[in-house]
Design a protein around this motif. Sequence first.
Motif, PDB file in Angstrom:
ATOM      1  N   HIS A  54       0.958  -1.058   0.076  1.00  0.00           N
ATOM      2  CA  HIS A  54       0.004   0.074  -0.021  1.00  0.00           C
ATOM      3  C   HIS A  54       0.792   1.188  -0.040  1.00  0.00           C
ATOM      4  O   HIS A  54       0.406   2.357  -0.396  1.00  0.00           O
ATOM      5  CB  HIS A  54      -0.788   0.133   1.323  1.00  0.00           C
ATOM      6  CG  HIS A  54      -0.124   0.213   2.350  1.00  0.00           C
ATOM      7  ND1 HIS A  54       0.328  -1.127   3.095  1.00  0.00           N
ATOM      8  CD2 HIS A  54      -0.080   1.074   3.464  1.00  0.00           C
ATOM      9  CE1 HIS A  54       0.797  -0.946   4.412  1.00  0.00           C
ATOM     10  NE2 HIS A  54       0.623   0.422   4.538  1.00  0.00           N
ATOM     11  N   GLN A  55       1.850   1.027   0.653  1.00  0.00           N
ATOM     12  CA  GLN A  55       2.942   2.314   0.767  1.00  0.00           C
ATOM     13  C   GLN A  55       3.444   2.437  -0.799  1.00  0.00           C
ATOM     14  O   GLN A  55       3.681   3.638  -1.165  1.00  0.00           O
ATOM     15  CB  GLN A  55       4.038   2.213   1.699  1.00  0.00           C
ATOM     16  CG  GLN A  55       3.696   2.084   3.239  1.00  0.00           C
ATOM     17  CD  GLN A  55       4.877   2.296   4.156  1.00  0.00           C
ATOM     18  OE1 GLN A  55       4.870   0.927   4.654  1.00  0.00           O
ATOM     19  NE2 GLN A  55       5.527   3.002   3.913  1.00  0.00           N
ATOM     20  N   ALA A  58       0.717   4.074  -3.206  1.00  0.00           N
ATOM     21  CA  ALA A  58       0.677   5.491  -2.607  1.00  0.00           C
ATOM     22  C   ALA A  58       2.057   6.219  -2.888  1.00  0.00           C
ATOM     23  O   ALA A  58       1.863   7.629  -2.923  1.00  0.00           O
ATOM     24  CB  ALA A  58       0.064   5.762  -1.427  1.00  0.00           C
ATOM     25  N   LEU A 129      -5.941  -5.630  -5.182  1.00  0.00           N
ATOM     26  CA  LEU A 129      -4.663  -5.562  -4.516  1.00  0.00           C
ATOM     27  C   LEU A 129      -4.313  -6.964  -4.158  1.00  0.00           C
ATOM     28  O   LEU A 129      -4.829  -7.771  -4.190  1.00  0.00           O
ATOM     29  CB  LEU A 129      -4.999  -4.973  -3.051  1.00  0.00           C
ATOM     30  CG  LEU A 129      -4.997  -3.337  -2.996  1.00  0.00           C
ATOM     31  CD1 LEU A 129      -5.494  -3.111  -1.695  1.00  0.00           C
ATOM     32  CD2 LEU A 129      -4.024  -2.891  -3.540  1.00  0.00           C
ATOM     33  N   ALA A 135      -0.054  -4.220  -8.434  1.00  0.00           N
ATOM     34  CA  ALA A 135       0.419  -3.045  -7.561  1.00  0.00           C
ATOM     35  C   ALA A 135       0.995  -2.082  -8.728  1.00  0.00           C
ATOM     36  O   ALA A 135       0.754  -0.737  -8.452  1.00  0.00           O
ATOM     37  CB  ALA A 135       1.182  -3.254  -6.493  1.00  0.00           C
ATOM     38  N   ARG A 139      -0.449   1.665  -9.600  1.00  0.00           N
ATOM     39  CA  ARG A 139       0.247   2.647  -9.284  1.00  0.00           C
ATOM     40  C   ARG A 139       0.060   3.763 -10.630  1.00  0.00           C
ATOM     41  O   ARG A 139       0.211   4.933 -10.578  1.00  0.00           O
ATOM     42  CB  ARG A 139       1.663   2.277  -8.716  1.00  0.00           C
ATOM     43  CG  ARG A 139       2.358   3.772  -8.617  1.00  0.00           C
ATOM     44  CD  ARG A 139       3.867   3.402  -7.628  1.00  0.00           C
ATOM     45  NE  ARG A 139       5.008   4.610  -7.734  1.00  0.00           N
ATOM     46  CZ  ARG A 139       5.907   4.738  -7.133  1.00  0.00           C
ATOM     47  NH1 ARG A 139       5.904   3.687  -6.302  1.00  0.00           N
ATOM     48  NH2 ARG A 139       6.700   5.527  -7.066  1.00  0.00           N
ATOM     49  N   VAL A 156     -12.420   2.130  -2.506  1.00  0.00           N
ATOM     50  CA  VAL A 156     -11.674   0.952  -2.138  1.00  0.00           C
ATOM     51  C   VAL A 156     -12.718   0.154  -1.619  1.00  0.00           C
ATOM     52  O   VAL A 156     -13.639   0.442  -0.743  1.00  0.00           O
ATOM     53  CB  VAL A 156     -10.917   1.166  -0.837  1.00  0.00           C
ATOM     54  CG1 VAL A 156     -10.216  -0.290  -0.280  1.00  0.00           C
ATOM     55  CG2 VAL A 156      -9.662   2.163  -1.250  1.00  0.00           C
ATOM     56  N   THR A 162      -6.437  -4.996   4.768  1.00  0.00           N
ATOM     57  CA  THR A 162      -5.822  -4.575   3.648  1.00  0.00           C
ATOM     58  C   THR A 162      -6.481  -3.390   3.132  1.00  0.00           C
ATOM     59  O   THR A 162      -5.718  -2.096   2.430  1.00  0.00           O
ATOM     60  CB  THR A 162      -5.634  -5.658   2.601  1.00  0.00           C
ATOM     61  OG1 THR A 162      -4.935  -6.741   3.139  1.00  0.00           O
ATOM     62  CG2 THR A 162      -5.083  -5.295   1.389  1.00  0.00           C
ATOM     63  N   GLU A 165      -5.690  -0.001   5.304  1.00  0.00           N
ATOM     64  CA  GLU A 165      -4.549   0.453   4.993  1.00  0.00           C
ATOM     65  C   GLU A 165      -4.387   1.168   3.450  1.00  0.00           C
ATOM     66  O   GLU A 165      -3.586   2.339   3.532  1.00  0.00           O
ATOM     67  CB  GLU A 165      -3.277  -0.507   5.117  1.00  0.00           C
ATOM     68  CG  GLU A 165      -3.141  -1.185   6.501  1.00  0.00           C
ATOM     69  CD  GLU A 165      -1.808  -2.012   6.541  1.00  0.00           C
ATOM     70  OE1 GLU A 165      -1.499  -1.881   7.684  1.00  0.00           O
ATOM     71  OE2 GLU A 165      -1.475  -2.841   5.591  1.00  0.00           O
ATOM     72  N   MET A 166      -4.739   0.641   2.737  1.00  0.00           N
ATOM     73  CA  MET A 166      -4.966   1.283   1.242  1.00  0.00           C
ATOM     74  C   MET A 166      -5.589   2.546   1.091  1.00  0.00           C
ATOM     75  O   MET A 166      -5.077   3.599   0.754  1.00  0.00           O
ATOM     76  CB  MET A 166      -5.292   0.393   0.141  1.00  0.00           C
ATOM     77  CG  MET A 166      -5.076   0.771  -1.379  1.00  0.00           C
ATOM     78  SD  MET A 166      -3.535   0.489  -1.940  1.00  0.00           S
ATOM     79  CE  MET A 166      -2.818   2.489  -1.645  1.00  0.00           C
ATOM     80  N   GLU A 169      -3.646   5.232   3.239  1.00  0.00           N
ATOM     81  CA  GLU A 169      -2.443   5.783   2.818  1.00  0.00           C
ATOM     82  C   GLU A 169      -2.786   6.760   1.520  1.00  0.00           C
ATOM     83  O   GLU A 169      -1.931   7.594   1.232  1.00  0.00           O
ATOM     84  CB  GLU A 169      -1.811   4.607   2.220  1.00  0.00           C
ATOM     85  CG  GLU A 169      -0.141   4.803   1.978  1.00  0.00           C
ATOM     86  CD  GLU A 169       0.714   4.801   3.353  1.00  0.00           C
ATOM     87  OE1 GLU A 169       1.822   5.574   3.448  1.00  0.00           O
ATOM     88  OE2 GLU A 169       0.096   4.266   4.389  1.00  0.00           O
ATOM     89  N   ALA A 241     -10.078  -4.930  -2.533  1.00  0.00           N
ATOM     90  CA  ALA A 241      -9.491  -5.459  -1.491  1.00  0.00           C
ATOM     91  C   ALA A 241     -10.439  -6.301  -0.708  1.00  0.00           C
ATOM     92  O   ALA A 241     -10.599  -6.196   0.589  1.00  0.00           O
ATOM     93  CB  ALA A 241      -8.802  -4.557  -0.436  1.00  0.00           C
TER      94      ALA A 241
END
Length: 401
Positions: A54-55, A58, A129, A135, A139, A156, A162, A165-166, A169, A241
């Motif tokens: 997720h990081q 983003a 995801l 990913a 992105r 989302v 999951t 967090e997405m 972020e 997700a």
Amino acid sequence: MSATQRNGSHVRQIIVLGGGYAGTMAANRLSAADDADVVMVNPRPRFVHRVRLHQWIAGTGTADEDFAHVLSGRVRLVVDTATHIDVAGGRVELASDAALDYDHLVYAVGSSGTPADTIDGVAEHGFVLGEWEAAQRLRARLDAVEATDPGAPATVIGGGLTGIEMAAELADAGVPVRIVCGVVLAPSFGDRARRSARRRLRKLGVEILEDCHVVSVGPDTVTIVDNGVRRIVPSSTTIVAAGFGVPDLAAVSGLSTDTAGRLITDETLTSVDDPRIVGAGDAVAPSGMAFRMSCQAANQLGPHAADTVLARLTGDAPSPVRLAFVGQGASLGRRGAVVQLTHRDDRPARVVISGRAAATIKELVCRSVIWGLRLEGRRPGATPSFGPTRQVGDRQVEVNA
């Protein structure tokens, strides 16, 4: 026979299928065997730190590592994909048309995000995801939207950890986000942890939609049903997700699987069909009952699978699996998180940590995963086992402290 000769002694061939958390940990532990050659088969040349995907999506962190940093130098990496296991012949067939013989095999093929099949248009317009390649596509989509339509909202689908967090972020990075939770946000959390997650998400500006669901996805919209009422809302990027599934490799190879396709093993993680095959990670169901899909479980199942193989190399009886969960955590942007402590059987405990303290803990946990892999690669056997256990039905379960 697939065993070779080294200094007049038989050298066993051990194949580890999958280079995720469980597979890498198992391969590192197996590297201690002097009378074995260990080969790990993985479809990618780099290790994917999936709890940080997720990081990376983003643009707030990285999620891959050179295998040289996490894998023992005594393990040979083959970048390829297993397509079939010839159980009778002790051979793995690969997508490249090559094949590898084995004396023992660790089945650690992991899991990946699954599309919500009941949602119209999600396959064409949604971004699932779970895997590195997905990913990368997500992105690229977010970058394209930012370049052409900055401030366009994203959706989302899925209110588990999951999805949380997405959503957090993206919101922390300035993207307007809604999260459609189905029944409830963070169903694996206790009430206190769930309330804390809601507060943090709302502070970040995330729109939380509980007790409703998405029924269709378009190129730039989603259709949501709330209390029987349909409404169409804009969604430049729709992210799925909604759960994880496993590869069908075990099933197509004629091995016993559960209804989800996980390899069925006994409590030592040995396949019920062949003692040469041992399972670890998300794609395994000991006694037909799978553990929660998680890095936390994989990092314990991987070493245990290796210990089962090592026991067989020396003629010893392998031990039943012992697994202990300690908590569940969700990062909520770069400055917040919620950590739900659990009993060892994964039931939520009363203790909940939130805010910056939880964010620090979550970051340390993410870093410690890589540290643990490196340590096991340098010092095989360094990862501890848990105990004692008690018998509950067919499953050895940790005794709660």
